[in-house]
Design an enzyme around this catalytic site. Structure first.
Site, mmCIF file in Angstrom:
data_model
loop_
_atom_site.group_PDB
_atom_site.id
_atom_site.type_symbol
_atom_site.label_atom_id
_atom_site.label_comp_id
_atom_site.label_asym_id
_atom_site.label_seq_id
_atom_site.Cartn_x
_atom_site.Cartn_y
_atom_site.Cartn_z
ATOM 1 N N SER A 113 0.517 -0.174 8.652
ATOM 2 C CA SER A 113 1.577 -0.012 7.654
ATOM 3 C C SER A 113 2.852 0.521 8.283
ATOM 4 O O SER A 113 2.815 1.418 9.137
ATOM 5 C CB SER A 113 1.121 0.957 6.556
ATOM 6 O OG SER A 113 0.111 0.385 5.775
ATOM 7 N N GLY A 114 3.980 -0.025 7.846
ATOM 8 C CA GLY A 114 5.274 0.406 8.343
ATOM 9 C C GLY A 114 5.706 -0.288 9.614
ATOM 10 O O GLY A 114 6.863 -0.188 10.023
ATOM 11 N N HIS B 275 5.602 3.755 1.541
ATOM 12 C CA HIS B 275 4.308 4.329 1.153
ATOM 13 C C HIS B 275 3.728 5.222 2.254
ATOM 14 O O HIS B 275 2.797 5.990 1.997
ATOM 15 C CB HIS B 275 3.320 3.222 0.740
ATOM 16 C CG HIS B 275 2.698 2.477 1.874
ATOM 17 N ND1 HIS B 275 3.132 1.231 2.265
ATOM 18 C CD2 HIS B 275 1.659 2.777 2.692
ATOM 19 C CE1 HIS B 275 2.385 0.792 3.264
ATOM 20 N NE2 HIS B 275 1.478 1.715 3.551
ATOM 21 N N GLY C 249 -3.323 1.541 9.001
ATOM 22 C CA GLY C 249 -2.747 2.055 10.233
ATOM 23 C C GLY C 249 -1.646 1.187 10.771
ATOM 24 O O GLY C 249 -0.850 1.613 11.602
ATOM 25 N N ASP D 287 9.243 -1.206 -0.779
ATOM 26 C CA ASP D 287 8.422 -0.413 0.132
ATOM 27 C C ASP D 287 9.083 -0.347 1.512
ATOM 28 O O ASP D 287 8.649 -1.010 2.466
ATOM 29 C CB ASP D 287 7.021 -1.024 0.229
ATOM 30 C CG ASP D 287 6.032 -0.126 0.969
ATOM 31 O OD1 ASP D 287 6.375 1.054 1.200
ATOM 32 O OD2 ASP D 287 4.938 -0.610 1.307
#
Length: 850
Positions: free
Chosen positions: A797-798, A650, A795, A703
């Site tokens: 995320s990932g 995402h 922030g 994801d």
């Protein structure tokens, strides 16, 4: 630039005092061959019988001699000590062991030591000699070593006698003064005598060197391990540095690089508040690998310090470098204690967060307005002494309200008055980081305005009472509660979040949350596919479950039938041990489970500074910060090789303004710690951005995405890959894991400058799915915090969900998940959702070739 390669390059000389001890060897007997002979006659038999009895007699005699008459089994005992010579004045020449003044005084001290030992029956027969090592100011302090040759079995008597040397010296000198009161006495007068047995590790090395260094005003000296930074330090070596400062100054020792073997029984640095290794004056013993940001700084109580460095015969590491300087004693004293006033303020132990000095005493007198009371909150508290016994706080401590505090637990103290004294005391040995505290005034009738007051004095929001989380720290906000329908009602009266139900952890304290969790009858095992089989069929070598889960993680780790619960080796054989990869044990016959294991290592010792969520520099070296070119941090990612990183799908989906799916959009920062200081980080562009082809933007299923760097990165202490788990790797419910990132620190808030970390716990997927309204898929992992109020956020995320491997001989981090989505940030009973990496290991390796 790596700090390991900066600064001066200096190799200590080896031409100074070489203390190589001579080695003695017992001569070996010549062996003789025995020839097989013909059968003996009667004469031979008689001779053989006589020889047999002769051998028996000889052996008996030897045994009797060994156990009853042998008196020469001796043990070398070395003691170090110091004493104050009150009838002498210090001269600069005493710093030089080769000066006439030093040698004259040394002979006199050694002579009087010999006389003291000769008059002590427990010591006189075993005394070998004394060596005067150094002198320092105050009037004159003499430092010495004394050697004894003690019969086996008498060691304890000698130890006890040497421990009371101060009383023995006082008594002998008092007798001498009475005898010579009528005439001049030219003997030296000794006071403050202290002795201790020398650490045996300090005189067993094959090579030994000693250096002296006197610091100067406005000058910073360098102290380095032999060979640093060009070569690893040598084996079987003892190096000692005697450090001095000018009169009225103390010594500051600041390590900027420290990289030794992890085990202090092998290689270590030991720092003394003395000029010889007196154990009662040891400040700290350190080993392992520390980050340059870890405040490994020590300050002496006087103007002398001894640094010792010992290595064993194997596994030599880069070593260390330290800066040595002198600090005015008045400067140090002015930081300790004083008067504090006003409605609020802060104070801390001397040199915090560096180590406080030994022999320190401070008193803070706090006063607030006359109509108020005082509350003191110790936000960070590290006062542990190696000699501290339980909660007695007999060595280093803080005293407040008549109560002594020590250990590592922050606390809150209140006083029903507008004035309060807070004292801090450290003794002569072992120092620690200390504390930081704040004081504040409060209304006597309302100590926590519009808040709930905990039993320990903390104030928390009323909304946090009875929510299942221990917000107070002493659980007082969770006592006498009425549980909601969304909570577990524990038998002991506590209420706990529903997603801790059946997670394998006793959260209630009485195991209420773990009762009636299984679907199977007593004596049965529940398979991962919810099938029930007899406990007797578990680990019997047969797949009774049908999915192999009854044969997973059995004690035998030989080849078994391959299932989704077994680990597949490179030779296509499978082992049933849970999580065998990179655990330090060869479980596969081809050793493939221990190949490609240069990953997941945290090079530095984890900081003991508690009470905050800042990560230490280099603590998570696989953490990546993804930036839009010319802009700020957007998402996190994890390093898995020198060319590839993993992030969330995402994060790379295009919108109306930005083409996030294009490599040219991104800047990648590796080894970054502070967003506002990128000078120490490595920047890379991207060559490829590959989102998982099955990613669903509505459900966040699949994801995960891969990014290829435009050029390989060189691994350092601050840039390293995290380990990829195999498809069979299990991250069990209840296991503690770590989330890291520069995401918002609260919902709707702003991102921090420094990398943040939070410890969370993997949550039962069924319970979590119910909490999240049935939105979880089999490719999603659920994790929540242990204490509440902390979570991944915008922030983050990932970024990685890092899990420590369970192996006893391994301490590697595996990538359990990728930060994916959640219902807000840090909301109660709303855990974070992560992409399960084990489901994508095959896809990752196929795309990257890692």
């Amino acid at each position: 630039m790596d700090p390991m390669h900066s600064g001066m390059r200096y190799t200590p000389k080896v031409t100074e005092h070489d203390w190589d001890p001579s080695l003695q060897f017992l001569p070996a007997s010549d062996s003789k061959k025995l020839e097989k002979k013909k059968r003996p006659g009667k004469v031979g038999a008689v001779i053989g019988l006589l020889v047999f009895f002769l051998v028996i007699s000889l052996m008996t005699g030897l045994l009797v001699w060994h156990f009853h008459f042998r008196k020469d089994v001796r043990v070398k005992k070395m003691f170090t000590g110091s004493m104050r010579i009150t009838n002498q004045v210090f001269e600069e020449a005493y710093e030089n062991p080769n000066s006439t003044e030093f040698q004259t005084l040394a002979r006199q001290v050694a002579s009087q030591l010999k006389e003291i030992y000769s008059k002590t029956p427990q010591l006189s027969k075993y005394y070998v000699g004394s060596t005067i090592q150094a002198f320092s100011e105050g009037s004159v302090i003499a430092y010495y070593t004394s050697e004894f040759n003690v019969p086996a079995g008498q060691e304890a008597a000698v130890d006890n006698t040497m421990a009371s040397m101060d009383r023995i010296v006082d008594k002998q000198q008092d007798q001498q003064r009475r005898r010579h009161s009528d005439r001049d006495n030219s003997n030296l007068v000794f006071e403050d005598v202290m002795t201790s047995e020398l650490d045996t590790r300090l005189f067993k090395s094959s090579r030994a060197y000693r250096y002296t260094q006197h610091t100067r005003a406005n000058h910073i000296g360098i102290l380095e391990s032999p060979g640093f930074p060009n070569y690893p330090y040598p084996p079987n070596t003892l190096v000692q540095w005697q450090l001095r400062a000018d009169r009225g100054y103390v010594i500051k020792l600041d390590f900027d690089t420290f990289n030794l073997e992890e085990n202090c029984k092998k290689d270590f640095v030991k720092i003394y508040d003395s000029l010889v290794a007196i154990e009662s004056r040891v400040m700290e013993e350190i080993c392992g690998y520390y980050s340059p940001s870890d405040h490994l700084t020590f300050t002496s109580s006087g103007n002398v310090m001894l640094v010792t460095f010992v290595t064993d015969e194997a596994r030599n590491y880069p070593g260390f470098r330290a800066h040595v300087s002198q600090v005015p004693r008045t400067t140090r004293a002015s930081q300790c204690g004083g008067k504090l006033s006003g409605a609020s303020g802060t104070f801390a132990s001397p040199n915090y967060p560096n180590y406080y000095p030994p022999l320190t005493s401070c008193v803070w007198s706090i006063q607030v307005p006359s109509d108020k009371y005082i509350k003191v909150t110790f936000e960070k508290f590290l006062i542990s002494d190696a000699g501290q016994r339980g909660n007695m706080c007999s060595k280093d401590y803080v005293e407040i309200n008549g109560k002594k505090l020590c250990g590592e637990v922050p606390s809150v103290e209140t006083a029903k008055a507008n004035s309060l004294a807070v004292s801090f005391f450290s003794d002569a040995s072992y120092v620690d980081r200390g504390f930081t505290a704040k004081f504040e005034a409060f209304e006597p009738k309302d100590p926590c305005p519009n808040k709930f007051m905990c039993s320990n004095g903390n104030c928390i929001s009323e909304k946090l009472k009875c929510d299942g989380w221990n917000d107070c720290g002493d659980n007082s906000d969770e006592s006498t509660c009425k549980c909601e329908k969304s909570q577990i009602s524990c038998k002991n009266g506590l209420c706990k979040p529903k997603f801790w139900l059946c997670d394998g952890v006793n959260d209630c304290g009485d195991n209420t949350d773990e009762l009636n969790c299984g679907l199977c009858a007593k004596g049965q095992f529940m398979c991962s596919n919810n099938k029930c089989v007899s406990d007797k069929k578990k680990c019997d070598g047969k797949d009774d479950c049908g999915d192999g889960s009854d044969e997973a993680n059995c004690e035998r780790s030989n080849s078994v039938k391959c299932t989704s619960y077994t680990y597949k080796c490179k030779n296509n054989n499978c082992v049933n041990k849970m999580n065998p990869e990179c655990d330090g044990v060869d479980d596969c016959s081809d050793g493939s489970d221990e190949k490609n294991c240069d990953c997941g290592q945290q090079p530095f010792k984890t900081s003991r500074i508690v009470g905050g969520q800042d990560a230490s520099y280099g603590e998570f070296p696989w953490q990546v910060s993804l930036h839009i070119k010319g802009s700020s941090h957007v998402c996190g990612a994890s390093i898995i090789s020198d060319r590839w990183i993993v992030t969330a799908a995402h994060c790379v989906q295009d919108d109306a303004k930005t083409r996030y799916s294009q490599p040219g959009t991104w800047e990648v920062y590796l080894g970054l710690h502070e967003q506002r200081d990128k000078s120490k980080a490595v920047k890379r562009g991207l060559k490829k951005v590959i989102s998982h082809p099955s990613y669903n933007a509505y459900t966040f299923d699949f994801d995960i995405a891969l990014m290829e760097l435009d050029s390989p990165v060189t691994f350092t202490d601050y840039i390293r890959p995290i380990c990829l788990p195999s498809p069979s790797y299990v991250f069990p419910t209840g296991k503690s894991v770590w989330i890291t990132g520069w995401g918002a620190t609260r919902e709707g808030g702003y991102g921090p400058n420094v990398l943040q970390k939070a410890e969370v716990r993997i949550i039962n997927s069924t319970v979590c799915n119910n909490l999240m309204g049935g939105q979880l898929t089999s490719r999603m992992l659920c994790a929540g915090v242990l204490a509440g109020g902390v979570d991944a956020c915008q922030g983050d995320s990932g970024g990685p969900l890092s899990s420590l491997s369970p192996g006893q001989s391994s301490s590697r981090m595996f990538l359990a998940g990728v930060v994916s989505w959640g219902d807000g940030c840090a909301r109660r009973n709303k855990p974070g959702i992560y992409t399960t990496v084990t489901k994508f290991e095959g896809w990752i390796r196929e795309v990257t070739g890692v």
